[in-house]
Design an enzyme around this catalytic site. Structure first.
Site, short mmCIF file in Angstrom:
data_model
loop_
_atom_site.label_atom_id
_atom_site.label_comp_id
_atom_site.label_asym_id
_atom_site.label_seq_id
_atom_site.Cartn_x
_atom_site.Cartn_y
_atom_site.Cartn_z
N CYS A 98 0.92 -1.41 0.08
CA CYS A 98 0.08 -0.02 0.02
C CYS A 98 0.96 1.24 -0.14
O CYS A 98 1.62 1.49 -1.11
CB CYS A 98 -1.05 -0.16 1.18
SG CYS A 98 -2.04 1.44 1.32
N ASP A 114 -9.10 -2.71 -7.68
CA ASP A 114 -8.51 -1.92 -6.85
C ASP A 114 -9.32 -0.53 -7.05
O ASP A 114 -9.03 0.02 -8.44
CB ASP A 114 -7.05 -1.74 -6.84
CG ASP A 114 -6.51 -0.84 -5.75
OD1 ASP A 114 -7.21 -0.07 -5.41
OD2 ASP A 114 -5.42 -1.19 -5.27
N HIS A 143 -7.79 -3.97 -3.65
CA HIS A 143 -6.58 -3.15 -2.76
C HIS A 143 -6.35 -4.20 -1.51
O HIS A 143 -7.37 -4.76 -1.11
CB HIS A 143 -7.14 -1.94 -2.49
CG HIS A 143 -5.95 -1.08 -2.07
ND1 HIS A 143 -4.76 -0.94 -2.65
CD2 HIS A 143 -5.50 -0.80 -0.82
CE1 HIS A 143 -3.80 -0.01 -1.87
NE2 HIS A 143 -4.21 -0.36 -0.87
#
Length: 292
Positions: free
Chosen positions: A172, A229, A261
């Protein structure tokens, strides 16, 4: 408890109340995670890697601006091990990130996860994602982050690591940092970036994104992204692929069509087992193919 949602983030949980520190390091690295797991439907998918046969625990790293906490894992006993830096996600060095270092240690690496937000604030004390963005990320310079990662390499060199065999992986927020570090550190052999943002607003603190450094990478990066995502549009993935091709980079990008995600985050509802397991196998093959 507070539901946390960021653009491109699947909801997670952080406590609404402050958590007392248990010493300088331990409180920073562990607060809040147990409550997060108990409150999440993903608790059944949680992976735990034990520390038996490993040298694992909290450390302090001396940087250009004082000490920061970190968590490290390595095979127990003497030896010189290849080094993998772990760039944490937006929630800091909690138990999931620590577990990843132990997974890497079981593969024969000295893995280090520095707390890269330490000077800006303790995210375990913040109530929601807006506070993390406003109080921490808005004051965090990329230059400081890259320097702290360099300091972790120095620590590894002094504690059984071989910085001549250096890799990085990040998740991330740390996925973006992985690309930037590959353009920064000439000793790096390879990187693996998990769903890191590729484009964004250029500011004095965050002047460049992966799309901007595609032609400057000093080591190949494997990018792992989810086709579902919502925070990292596939058109930005295509842009980076084109930029890497133009630059003649050996980097590669793998997109998992059904993955959201944070598909590797086994402590969150976003966990996508098939994609996560395939990505972990690709990480191992990538590092081995590049001398790690």
């Amino acid at each position: 408890m507070t539901d946390l949602t960021l653009s491109g983030e699947t909801p997670g949980i952080l406590p609404d109340f402050p958590i007392d520190r248990r010493g300088f390091i331990a409180g920073v690295l562990s607060a809040g995670f147990a409550l997060a797991v108990r409150s999440s439907p993903a608790s059944e998918t949680l992976i735990h890697t034990g520390s038996e046969g490993l040298a694992s625990g909290e450390i302090e790293i001396e940087t250009a601006n004082g000490k920061i906490p970190a968590y490290r894992s390595a095979p127990a006993g003497s030896g010189t091990f290849p080094v993998i830096l772990v760039a944490h996600e937006i929630f800091g060095v909690h138990e999931h990130i620590r577990d990843i270092t132990r997974r890497l240690a079981r593969l024969g690496y000295l893995a280090i996860a520095p707390e890269l937000f330490h000077r800006q604030g303790d995210v375990s004390r913040l109530k929601n994602i807006d506070e993390i963005r406003g109080q921490v990320l808005s004051r965090l310079p990329d230059e400081q982050v890259l320097s702290d990662l360099d300091a972790a390499v120095v620590w590894a060199d002094e504690h059984g690591g071989d910085p001549g065999r250096l890799g990085i992986t990040g998740f991330c927020w740390g996925g973006r940092i992985t690309w930037l570090y590959a353009a920064h550190q000439p000793r790096l052999k390879a990187g693996v970036a998990w769903y890191g943002r590729l484009v964004g607003e250029h500011t004095a603190l965050t002047p460049r994104y992966p799309i901007d450094v595609a032609g400057e990478l000093k080591a190949p990066v494997l990018g792992l992204y989810g086709g579902q995502d919502q925070g990292i549009p596939l058109d930005t993935v295509k842009q980076l692929r084109a930029a890497l091709k133009t630059a003649g980079s050996a980097s590669e990008i793998q997109v998992y069509p059904d993955a959201p995600h944070a598909f590797y985050a086994d402590y969150r509802p976003s966990y996508h087992k098939a994609s996560a397991e395939d990505g972990w196998q690709r990480l191992q093959a990538w590092f081995k193919a590049h001398g790690l």
